[in-house]
Design a protein around this motif. Structure first.
Motif, PDB file in Angstrom:
ATOM      1  N   ALA A 123      94.732  -4.997   7.071  1.00 54.68           N
ATOM      2  CA  ALA A 123      94.104  -5.987   7.944  1.00 54.68           C
ATOM      3  C   ALA A 123      92.736  -6.402   7.406  1.00 54.68           C
ATOM      4  O   ALA A 123      92.388  -7.592   7.402  1.00 54.68           O
ATOM      5  CB  ALA A 123      93.969  -5.423   9.355  1.00 54.68           C
ATOM      6  N   GLN A 124      91.970  -5.444   6.927  1.00 56.66           N
ATOM      7  CA  GLN A 124      90.638  -5.746   6.400  1.00 56.66           C
ATOM      8  C   GLN A 124      90.706  -6.617   5.150  1.00 56.66           C
ATOM      9  O   GLN A 124      89.844  -7.465   4.928  1.00 56.66           O
ATOM     10  CB  GLN A 124      89.895  -4.449   6.094  1.00 56.66           C
ATOM     11  N   GLU A 125      91.742  -6.391   4.342  1.00 56.30           N
ATOM     12  CA  GLU A 125      91.846  -7.101   3.065  1.00 56.30           C
ATOM     13  C   GLU A 125      92.728  -8.346   3.141  1.00 56.30           C
ATOM     14  O   GLU A 125      92.938  -9.022   2.147  1.00 56.30           O
ATOM     15  CB  GLU A 125      92.376  -6.151   1.989  1.00 56.30           C
ATOM     16  N   GLY A 126      93.266  -8.636   4.318  1.00 51.93           N
ATOM     17  CA  GLY A 126      94.010  -9.868   4.501  1.00 51.93           C
ATOM     18  C   GLY A 126      95.372  -9.890   3.856  1.00 51.93           C
ATOM     19  O   GLY A 126      95.817 -10.937   3.356  1.00 51.93           O
ATOM     20  N   VAL A 127      96.066  -8.753   3.860  1.00 53.35           N
ATOM     21  CA  VAL A 127      97.428  -8.722   3.335  1.00 53.35           C
ATOM     22  C   VAL A 127      98.371  -8.270   4.443  1.00 53.35           C
ATOM     23  O   VAL A 127      97.966  -7.604   5.400  1.00 53.35           O
ATOM     24  CB  VAL A 127      97.565  -7.800   2.101  1.00 53.35           C
ATOM     25  N   ALA A 128      99.640  -8.636   4.314  1.00 53.59           N
ATOM     26  CA  ALA A 128     100.626  -8.270   5.322  1.00 53.59           C
ATOM     27  C   ALA A 128     100.924  -6.784   5.249  1.00 53.59           C
ATOM     28  O   ALA A 128     100.929  -6.191   4.168  1.00 53.59           O
ATOM     29  CB  ALA A 128     101.906  -9.074   5.114  1.00 53.59           C
ATOM     30  N   PHE A 129     101.202  -6.200   6.406  1.00 48.41           N
ATOM     31  CA  PHE A 129     101.579  -4.797   6.472  1.00 48.41           C
ATOM     32  C   PHE A 129     102.887  -4.672   7.247  1.00 48.41           C
ATOM     33  O   PHE A 129     103.016  -5.173   8.363  1.00 48.41           O
ATOM     34  CB  PHE A 129     100.491  -3.968   7.156  1.00 48.41           C
ATOM     35  N   LEU A 130     103.865  -3.991   6.637  1.00 51.81           N
ATOM     36  CA  LEU A 130     105.159  -3.751   7.260  1.00 51.81           C
ATOM     37  C   LEU A 130     105.310  -2.266   7.533  1.00 51.81           C
ATOM     38  O   LEU A 130     104.992  -1.436   6.675  1.00 51.81           O
ATOM     39  CB  LEU A 130     106.291  -4.247   6.354  1.00 51.81           C
ATOM     40  N   ASP A 131     105.816  -1.927   8.710  1.00 55.59           N
ATOM     41  CA  ASP A 131     105.795  -0.547   9.178  1.00 55.59           C
ATOM     42  C   ASP A 131     107.204   0.016   9.357  1.00 55.59           C
ATOM     43  O   ASP A 131     107.839  -0.208  10.392  1.00 55.59           O
ATOM     44  CB  ASP A 131     105.037  -0.486  10.501  1.00 55.59           C
ATOM     45  N   SER A 171     108.199 -13.418   6.924  1.00 49.88           N
ATOM     46  CA  SER A 171     106.772 -13.186   7.103  1.00 49.88           C
ATOM     47  C   SER A 171     105.946 -14.336   6.557  1.00 49.88           C
ATOM     48  O   SER A 171     106.176 -14.837   5.462  1.00 49.88           O
ATOM     49  CB  SER A 171     106.364 -11.880   6.409  1.00 49.88           C
ATOM     50  N   ALA A 172     104.962 -14.725   7.326  1.00 52.58           N
ATOM     51  CA  ALA A 172     103.981 -15.701   6.847  1.00 52.58           C
ATOM     52  C   ALA A 172     102.766 -14.927   6.369  1.00 52.58           C
ATOM     53  O   ALA A 172     101.664 -15.047   6.901  1.00 52.58           O
ATOM     54  CB  ALA A 172     103.597 -16.676   7.944  1.00 52.58           C
ATOM     55  N   ALA A 173     102.982 -14.091   5.350  1.00 45.67           N
ATOM     56  CA  ALA A 173     101.910 -13.223   4.871  1.00 45.67           C
ATOM     57  C   ALA A 173     100.808 -14.047   4.236  1.00 45.67           C
ATOM     58  O   ALA A 173     101.064 -15.071   3.611  1.00 45.67           O
ATOM     59  CB  ALA A 173     102.461 -12.228   3.854  1.00 45.67           C
ATOM     60  N   PRO A 174      99.537 -13.626   4.384  1.00 42.97           N
ATOM     61  CA  PRO A 174      98.438 -14.352   3.759  1.00 42.97           C
ATOM     62  C   PRO A 174      98.578 -14.368   2.245  1.00 42.97           C
ATOM     63  O   PRO A 174      99.069 -13.426   1.638  1.00 42.97           O
ATOM     64  CB  PRO A 174      97.188 -13.545   4.168  1.00 42.97           C
ATOM     65  N   THR A 175      98.186 -15.459   1.652  1.00 48.06           N
ATOM     66  CA  THR A 175      98.168 -15.582   0.196  1.00 48.06           C
ATOM     67  C   THR A 175      96.726 -15.532  -0.275  1.00 48.06           C
ATOM     68  O   THR A 175      95.869 -16.201   0.294  1.00 48.06           O
ATOM     69  CB  THR A 175      98.815 -16.899  -0.260  1.00 48.06           C
ATOM     70  N   ASN A 176      96.459 -14.773  -1.312  1.00 50.85           N
ATOM     71  CA  ASN A 176      95.110 -14.685  -1.859  1.00 50.85           C
ATOM     72  C   ASN A 176      94.820 -15.943  -2.657  1.00 50.85           C
ATOM     73  O   ASN A 176      95.409 -16.160  -3.711  1.00 50.85           O
ATOM     74  CB  ASN A 176      94.976 -13.458  -2.759  1.00 50.85           C
ATOM     75  N   GLY A 177      93.965 -16.782  -2.161  1.00 56.22           N
ATOM     76  CA  GLY A 177      93.686 -18.041  -2.846  1.00 56.22           C
ATOM     77  C   GLY A 177      92.864 -17.837  -4.094  1.00 56.22           C
ATOM     78  O   GLY A 177      92.339 -16.756  -4.359  1.00 56.22           O
ATOM     79  N   PRO A 178      92.688 -18.906  -4.896  1.00 55.53           N
ATOM     80  CA  PRO A 178      91.987 -18.778  -6.175  1.00 55.53           C
ATOM     81  C   PRO A 178      90.530 -18.397  -6.010  1.00 55.53           C
ATOM     82  O   PRO A 178      89.905 -17.908  -6.938  1.00 55.53           O
ATOM     83  CB  PRO A 178      92.125 -20.177  -6.793  1.00 55.53           C
ATOM     84  N   SER A 179      89.963 -18.624  -4.805  1.00 55.61           N
ATOM     85  CA  SER A 179      88.555 -18.288  -4.629  1.00 55.61           C
ATOM     86  C   SER A 179      88.355 -16.870  -4.125  1.00 55.61           C
ATOM     87  O   SER A 179      87.219 -16.424  -3.958  1.00 55.61           O
ATOM     88  CB  SER A 179      87.913 -19.264  -3.637  1.00 55.61           C
ATOM     89  N   ALA A 180      89.473 -16.168  -3.854  1.00 58.79           N
ATOM     90  CA  ALA A 180      89.339 -14.816  -3.318  1.00 58.79           C
ATOM     91  C   ALA A 180      88.658 -13.913  -4.337  1.00 58.79           C
ATOM     92  O   ALA A 180      89.046 -13.881  -5.496  1.00 58.79           O
ATOM     93  CB  ALA A 180      90.706 -14.250  -2.958  1.00 58.79           C
ATOM     94  N   ARG A 181      87.637 -13.206  -3.887  1.00 64.55           N
ATOM     95  CA  ARG A 181      86.935 -12.282  -4.767  1.00 64.55           C
ATOM     96  C   ARG A 181      87.006 -10.904  -4.159  1.00 64.55           C
ATOM     97  O   ARG A 181      86.665 -10.711  -2.991  1.00 64.55           O
ATOM     98  CB  ARG A 181      85.471 -12.701  -4.929  1.00 64.55           C
ATOM     99  N   PRO A 182      87.445  -9.923  -4.937  1.00 67.19           N
ATOM    100  CA  PRO A 182      87.565  -8.573  -4.389  1.00 67.19           C
ATOM    101  C   PRO A 182      86.214  -7.979  -4.038  1.00 67.19           C
ATOM    102  O   PRO A 182      85.269  -8.088  -4.813  1.00 67.19           O
ATOM    103  CB  PRO A 182      88.235  -7.783  -5.536  1.00 67.19           C
ATOM    104  N   ARG A 183      86.120  -7.381  -2.860  1.00 64.42           N
ATOM    105  CA  ARG A 183      84.910  -6.663  -2.505  1.00 64.42           C
ATOM    106  C   ARG A 183      84.875  -5.346  -3.249  1.00 64.42           C
ATOM    107  O   ARG A 183      85.894  -4.754  -3.519  1.00 64.42           O
ATOM    108  CB  ARG A 183      84.874  -6.414  -0.993  1.00 64.42           C
ATOM    109  N   GLN A 184      83.725  -4.895  -3.577  1.00 57.18           N
ATOM    110  CA  GLN A 184      83.581  -3.642  -4.299  1.00 57.18           C
ATOM    111  C   GLN A 184      82.923  -2.606  -3.407  1.00 57.18           C
ATOM    112  O   GLN A 184      81.984  -2.923  -2.662  1.00 57.18           O
ATOM    113  CB  GLN A 184      82.748  -3.832  -5.573  1.00 57.18           C
TER     114      GLN A 184
END
Length: 211
Positions: free
Chosen positions: A132-140, A181-194
């Protein structure tokens, strides 16, 4: 592409080509590329001496970016505390996003074909929080009922791993969820937090031998 443990790569009489990851790709009309090994996890390095991050870096990161990357696991990480598990899962997602910013990433939580122990739910919750924090789908998978009749139909005698029929059931579930699933897609501007300070996942922690 998939990164996972023995559920993903197959075990016992079930080869990689018949495990649920490969079957899921076939149901979706896709070509699977499967990385990982038995006993591994976000932290646990298992018999092969590598965790999910290392499996990604060694087996997948040098390939052209896939449309979808499924990270499936957590079964073998239940002996660690959830804070360090969240750190390891976040670091893997940051690494994937930095390498493949346009790839859709889906996390699948720990799989238990039969009754799961309480710790499995703590692992599930920690991974769901990271997703959820990183904006990706989670399946349980823990929300599903996999044993609906004869236990031996879907569970190998070890009481842990799926039979061919069990893998087929997992594949049908996962292929439907991935298709719907309409899972979020990481767009080209997405920058990983460190992280301010993160120990390499599993690299100085004692491992144990899991599935």
């Amino acid at each position: 592409m998939f990164v996972g443990d023995s559920f993903t790569v197959g075990s016992g009489p079930v080869p990689t080509g018949r495990a649920y990851a490969a079957e899921t790709a076939r149901l979706l009309g896709a070509q699977p590329v499967i990385a990982g090994a038995g006993s591994t996890g976000y932290l646990n390095r298992g018999r092969v001496g590598r965790d999910f991050l290392t499996s990604f870096e060694v087996e997948l990161s040098w390939r052209p970016a896939p449309e979808v990357l499924v990270i499936s696991g957590g079964h073998n990480d239940r002996r660690w505390g959830t804070p360090v598990l969240r750190q390891a899962a976040s670091r893997l997602l940051w690494t994937v996003k930095a390498r493949w910013p346009r790839t859709r990433v889906v996390m699948v939580g720990p799989i238990w074909i039969d009754r799961a122990p309480p710790k499995a739910y703590a692992v599930r919750d920690a991974l769901a929080e990271v997703a959820a924090q990183e904006g990706v789908a989670f399946l349980d998978p823990l929300r599903e009922r996999w044993v609906t009749g004869d236990r031996a139909e879907v569970l190998l005698p070890d009481g842990v791993h799926p039979t061919l029929a069990g893998h087929a059931r997992l594949a049908r579930w996962l292929s439907r969820r991935l298709a719907d699933s309409a899972a979020p897609t990481n767009g080209p501007s997405a920058r990983p937090r460190q992280p301010a300070s993160v120990q390499g996942p599993g690299r100085s922690l004692p491992g144990y031998q899991g599935p």
